[in-house]
Design a protein around this motif. Structure first.
Motif, mmCIF file in Angstrom:
data_model
loop_
_atom_site.group_PDB
_atom_site.id
_atom_site.type_symbol
_atom_site.label_atom_id
_atom_site.label_comp_id
_atom_site.label_asym_id
_atom_site.label_seq_id
_atom_site.Cartn_x
_atom_site.Cartn_y
_atom_site.Cartn_z
ATOM 1 N N TYR A 14 -3.711 4.427 -12.241
ATOM 2 C CA TYR A 14 -2.947 3.309 -12.562
ATOM 3 C C TYR A 14 -2.663 2.401 -11.390
ATOM 4 C CZ TYR A 14 0.632 0.875 -14.990
ATOM 5 O OH TYR A 14 1.589 -0.159 -15.396
ATOM 6 N N ASP A 15 -2.125 2.972 -10.442
ATOM 7 C CA ASP A 15 -1.720 2.163 -9.280
ATOM 8 C C ASP A 15 -2.807 1.085 -8.783
ATOM 9 O OD1 ASP A 15 0.825 3.354 -9.461
ATOM 10 O OD2 ASP A 15 0.601 4.947 -7.892
ATOM 11 N N PHE A 16 -3.621 1.646 -8.772
ATOM 12 C CA PHE A 16 -5.041 1.051 -8.329
ATOM 13 C C PHE A 16 -5.489 0.065 -9.211
ATOM 14 C CE2 PHE A 16 -4.797 4.805 -5.503
ATOM 15 C CZ PHE A 16 -5.124 4.226 -4.326
ATOM 16 N N GLU A 17 -5.487 0.340 -10.368
ATOM 17 C CA GLU A 17 -5.967 -0.624 -11.525
ATOM 18 C C GLU A 17 -5.134 -1.897 -11.786
ATOM 19 O OE1 GLU A 17 -7.425 -0.523 -16.275
ATOM 20 O OE2 GLU A 17 -6.046 1.048 -15.399
ATOM 21 N N LYS A 18 -3.555 -1.439 -11.768
ATOM 22 C CA LYS A 18 -2.700 -2.553 -11.966
ATOM 23 C C LYS A 18 -2.093 -3.201 -10.616
ATOM 24 C CE LYS A 18 -2.944 -1.411 -16.460
ATOM 25 N NZ LYS A 18 -3.638 -2.519 -17.320
ATOM 26 N N GLY A 19 -2.506 -2.708 -9.566
ATOM 27 C CA GLY A 19 -2.039 -3.377 -8.360
ATOM 28 C C GLY A 19 -0.612 -3.011 -7.846
ATOM 29 N N THR A 20 -0.079 -1.912 -8.762
ATOM 30 C CA THR A 20 1.187 -1.452 -8.109
ATOM 31 C C THR A 20 0.870 -0.551 -6.508
ATOM 32 O OG1 THR A 20 0.958 0.537 -9.455
ATOM 33 C CG2 THR A 20 2.325 -0.998 -10.174
ATOM 34 N N ALA A 21 -0.081 -0.407 -6.292
ATOM 35 C CA ALA A 21 -0.384 0.369 -5.100
ATOM 36 C C ALA A 21 -0.443 -0.466 -4.013
ATOM 37 C CB ALA A 21 -1.869 0.735 -5.061
ATOM 38 N N PHE A 22 -0.442 -1.760 -4.238
ATOM 39 C CA PHE A 22 -0.327 -2.634 -3.120
ATOM 40 C C PHE A 22 1.255 -3.010 -2.663
ATOM 41 C CE2 PHE A 22 -4.207 -4.234 -4.644
ATOM 42 C CZ PHE A 22 -5.023 -4.507 -3.634
ATOM 43 N N VAL A 23 2.089 -2.416 -3.488
ATOM 44 C CA VAL A 23 3.555 -2.298 -3.313
ATOM 45 C C VAL A 23 4.082 -1.182 -2.569
ATOM 46 C CG1 VAL A 23 5.884 -2.528 -4.278
ATOM 47 C CG2 VAL A 23 4.075 -3.986 -5.236
ATOM 48 N N LEU A 24 3.591 0.099 -3.253
ATOM 49 C CA LEU A 24 3.958 1.310 -2.559
ATOM 50 C C LEU A 24 3.344 1.828 -1.361
ATOM 51 C CD1 LEU A 24 5.492 3.979 -3.070
ATOM 52 C CD2 LEU A 24 3.698 4.610 -4.714
ATOM 53 N N TYR A 25 1.878 1.488 -1.427
ATOM 54 C CA TYR A 25 1.014 2.214 -0.466
ATOM 55 C C TYR A 25 1.242 1.547 1.177
ATOM 56 C CZ TYR A 25 -0.981 4.854 -4.249
ATOM 57 O OH TYR A 25 -1.016 5.809 -5.452
ATOM 58 N N PRO A 26 1.324 0.362 1.255
ATOM 59 C CA PRO A 26 1.592 -0.084 2.651
ATOM 60 C C PRO A 26 2.817 0.191 3.322
ATOM 61 C CG PRO A 26 0.857 -1.873 0.903
ATOM 62 C CD PRO A 26 1.347 -0.856 0.431
ATOM 63 N N ASN A 27 3.819 0.785 2.384
ATOM 64 C CA ASN A 27 5.158 1.070 3.206
ATOM 65 C C ASN A 27 4.781 2.422 4.164
ATOM 66 O OD1 ASN A 27 6.597 -0.660 1.719
ATOM 67 N ND2 ASN A 27 6.631 0.554 -0.115
ATOM 68 N N PRO A 28 5.921 2.859 5.087
ATOM 69 C CA PRO A 28 5.535 3.901 5.599
ATOM 70 C C PRO A 28 5.879 5.192 4.987
ATOM 71 C CG PRO A 28 7.740 2.838 6.046
ATOM 72 C CD PRO A 28 7.146 2.111 5.112
ATOM 73 N N VAL A 29 5.019 5.491 4.120
ATOM 74 C CA VAL A 29 4.968 6.523 3.476
ATOM 75 C C VAL A 29 3.742 7.201 3.495
ATOM 76 C CG1 VAL A 29 5.681 7.896 1.194
ATOM 77 C CG2 VAL A 29 6.715 5.794 1.888
ATOM 78 N N ARG A 30 3.548 8.507 3.797
ATOM 79 C CA ARG A 30 2.266 9.429 3.882
ATOM 80 C C ARG A 30 1.693 9.549 2.729
ATOM 81 N NH1 ARG A 30 1.897 12.395 8.963
ATOM 82 N NH2 ARG A 30 3.773 12.366 10.141
ATOM 83 N N ARG A 31 0.360 9.358 2.625
ATOM 84 C CA ARG A 31 -0.174 9.556 1.213
ATOM 85 C C ARG A 31 -0.092 10.903 0.980
ATOM 86 N NH1 ARG A 31 -5.654 5.936 -0.119
ATOM 87 N NH2 ARG A 31 -4.756 3.938 0.400
ATOM 88 N N ARG A 32 -0.307 11.844 1.587
ATOM 89 C CA ARG A 32 -0.005 13.107 0.960
ATOM 90 C C ARG A 32 1.244 13.374 0.570
ATOM 91 N NH1 ARG A 32 0.686 16.348 6.883
ATOM 92 N NH2 ARG A 32 3.027 15.858 7.269
ATOM 93 N N ILE A 85 2.800 11.065 -1.359
ATOM 94 C CA ILE A 85 2.542 10.298 -2.308
ATOM 95 C C ILE A 85 1.764 11.234 -3.455
ATOM 96 C CG2 ILE A 85 1.565 8.368 -3.681
ATOM 97 C CD1 ILE A 85 2.045 6.804 -0.960
ATOM 98 N N PHE A 86 0.725 11.763 -2.863
ATOM 99 C CA PHE A 86 0.136 12.502 -3.849
ATOM 100 C C PHE A 86 0.744 13.868 -4.213
ATOM 101 C CE2 PHE A 86 -3.047 16.149 -4.646
ATOM 102 C CZ PHE A 86 -3.911 15.590 -5.146
ATOM 103 N N VAL A 87 1.361 14.604 -3.410
ATOM 104 C CA VAL A 87 2.083 15.612 -3.871
ATOM 105 C C VAL A 87 3.199 15.312 -4.769
ATOM 106 C CG1 VAL A 87 3.741 17.637 -3.163
ATOM 107 C CG2 VAL A 87 1.436 17.164 -1.710
ATOM 108 N N GLY A 88 3.917 14.505 -4.606
ATOM 109 C CA GLY A 88 4.991 13.773 -5.126
ATOM 110 C C GLY A 88 4.582 13.449 -6.883
ATOM 111 N N LYS A 89 3.414 12.836 -6.898
ATOM 112 C CA LYS A 89 2.998 12.344 -8.176
ATOM 113 C C LYS A 89 2.405 13.611 -8.944
ATOM 114 C CE LYS A 89 1.610 7.761 -7.359
ATOM 115 N NZ LYS A 89 2.101 7.293 -8.719
ATOM 116 N N PHE A 90 1.825 14.655 -8.255
ATOM 117 C CA PHE A 90 1.252 15.950 -8.886
ATOM 118 C C PHE A 90 2.389 16.685 -9.201
ATOM 119 C CE2 PHE A 90 -0.154 20.088 -9.064
ATOM 120 C CZ PHE A 90 -1.566 19.969 -9.972
ATOM 121 N N LEU A 91 3.215 17.020 -8.487
ATOM 122 C CA LEU A 91 4.530 17.774 -8.945
ATOM 123 C C LEU A 91 5.353 17.113 -9.964
ATOM 124 C CD1 LEU A 91 5.931 19.000 -5.511
ATOM 125 C CD2 LEU A 91 4.663 20.280 -7.090
ATOM 126 N N SER A 92 5.502 15.848 -10.247
ATOM 127 C CA SER A 92 6.101 15.232 -11.141
ATOM 128 C C SER A 92 5.104 15.542 -12.326
ATOM 129 C CB SER A 92 6.265 13.799 -10.747
ATOM 130 O OG SER A 92 7.017 13.630 -9.591
#
Length: 266
Positions: A84-102, A104-111
């Motif tokens: 969803y983030d890559f399709e709708k473009g919300t990844a451009f807001v979240l992913y450039p921030n100083p947050v490790r991709r790991r 993000i991945f763990v947070g999304k999976f656990l949620s």
């Protein structure tokens, strides 16, 4: 400091993901479906002039629907977690921030996993409450059935996340996940049982342990004669199911994580 920062960011991501689920319609759709199943189970026996089953059989009847419920849960809560983030473009807001991709991945999976586990637990709690109200008893095996259902859901969620990281469209990912779990695996299992082979490598065939754990003695695999042909009635052991769960979940999560780290913003 890095560990503290990662943990803080993980909790932030999980909080917002949880809020997304709680504010969305998907959660209420699942809860509504659970309510419909419960109402149907309560209405049908009296409508047919029959008595309610005993405490063990009552929970077993609920457990029969666990496989379908888990497939719907992972389709609703797991499919769009990444794509969803890559399709709708919300990844451009979240992913450039100083947050490790790991993180993000763990947070999304656990949620996704925790919300899904909560829905599944609500289904079993409702079944237990109704069983207690009718039979004044709830079998202890209900807990084991729930734990196996959660393990099964964790496995399907892992495969779903892998598919989500590979797709560019939420709709396409949803169709593939639902068709894979609900149709493709079931067809493969059906063909194998007709020719007398155990579908021990088909993940959906392991879902029978969710119900079988409540049966004494534990059901064994048998061949049933239908005249012109014999059909294998497959009942995997709990140990086999857990091994298959791990065999699917671990590689799927590892591949999904690796794919997610390399996924580019477009």
């Amino acid at each position: 400091m890095s560990t503290v920062s990662d943990l803080s960011q993980l909790m932030t991501i999980m909080r917002y993901e949880m809020l997304k689920f709680l504010r969305g319609k998907k959660l209420y759709i699942m809860l509504g479906l659970i309510a419909v199943i419960a109402v149907a189970i309560m209405i049908i026996p009296p409508a047919l002039g029959e008595a309610y089953p005993n405490a063990d059989e009552f929970i077993q009847f609920f457990a029969q629907f666990a496989n379908i419920l888990v497939i719907l849960i992972v389709t609703l809560f797991g499919v769009d977690s990444i794509v969803y983030d890559f399709e709708k473009g919300t990844a451009f807001v979240l992913y450039p921030n100083p947050v490790r991709r790991r993180t993000i991945f763990v947070g999304k999976f656990l949620s996704a996993f925790l919300v899904s586990a909560g829905v599944l637990a609500a289904y079993y709690v409702l079944a237990a409450v109704l069983d207690f109200g009718i039979n004044q008893a709830v079998p202890l095996e209900t807990v084991w059935s729930l734990l196996l259902a959660i393990g099964y859901m964790f496995t399907l969620m892992s495969v779903t996340f892998l598919i989500s990281t590979m797709m560019k469209s939420t709709l396409a990912a949803s169709v593939i996940v639902f068709a894979l779990f609900f149709l493709v695996f079931s067809m493969v299992e059906g063909v194998l049982t007709v020719v007398g082979q155990e579908p021990f490598f088909v993940i959906t065939s392991m879902s029978t342990v969710i119900q079988d754990i409540m049966v004494t003695p534990f059901p064994e695999t048998v061949k049933q004669d239908f005249g012109a042909f014999q059909v294998l009635i497959y009942h995997p052991t709990v140990r086999t199911a857990l091994l298959v769960f791990a065999g699917y979940a671990i590689p799927s999560l590892a591949l999904a994580y690796n794919r997610f780290l390399k996924k580019e913003l477009q």
